[in-house]
Scaffold this motif. Structure first.
Motif, PDB file in Angstrom:
ATOM      1  N   ASP A  96      45.365  29.942  41.787  1.00  0.00           N
ATOM      2  CA  ASP A  96      44.191  30.889  41.412  1.00  0.00           C
ATOM      3  C   ASP A  96      43.252  29.916  40.855  1.00  0.00           C
ATOM      4  N   ARG A  98      38.950  30.027  40.070  1.00  0.00           N
ATOM      5  CA  ARG A  98      37.853  30.987  39.477  1.00  0.00           C
ATOM      6  C   ARG A  98      36.634  30.044  39.463  1.00  0.00           C
ATOM      7  N   PRO A 118      37.010  35.093  41.536  1.00  0.00           N
ATOM      8  CA  PRO A 118      38.168  34.411  42.103  1.00  0.00           C
ATOM      9  C   PRO A 118      37.667  33.594  43.326  1.00  0.00           C
TER      10      PRO A 118
END
Length: 139
Positions: A96, A98, A118
């Motif tokens: 993950d 960002r 994202p």
């Protein structure tokens, strides 16, 4: 006792040790990659000449570890193209990640991403990522 032809044993051990050290060094070498993005706003940006854009790639949410940052000047009115260099070894498949952007001038925050975007996902678009920014309300 049989004797093996070729290099003497101490030399073979030294060569094996050098090979292991070389392999270990490769694992520590950064593997640089580029992340292309465009910082966009709803309307043309009204920026002073001393405005600076900061783009940050983090793991997970805003509290995650920083993977890369880029700082840019001479911004124009937008969209602002950026190329962020990062160590691909710091990124794992399915992770993950960002991207966030902020524009400062004279020590004041003028624009910021309302939410981190994202990136580096399996379903990411092939083109540059769009990172929206909004004007920060001033008291």
């Amino acid at each position: 006792m049989t004797r093996h032809p070729g290099l003497p044993r101490p030399l073979r051990l030294a060569l094996a040790l050098l090979a292991l050290l070389a392999l270990g060094g490769c694992a520590l070498t950064p593997r640089l990659a580029n992340l292309e993005a465009r910082v966009v706003a709803d309307a043309p940006l009204e920026l002073p000449r001393n405005a600076e854009l900061s783009v940050t790639l983090r793991e997970g949410s805003a509290s995650g570890g920083v993977i890369a940052t880029g700082n840019y000047t001479r911004l124009g009115r937008g969209p602002i193209p950026v190329i962020l260099r990062y160590d691909a070894n710091a990124v794992s498949a399915g992770g993950d990640y960002r991207l966030r952007a902020e524009i400062h001038a004279g020590g004041r925050l003028l624009y910021a991403s309302p939410e981190p975007v994202p990136v580096l996902t399996d379903d990411s678009a092939a083109g540059p990522v769009e990172v929206p920014v909004k004007a920060v309300s001033r008291p």
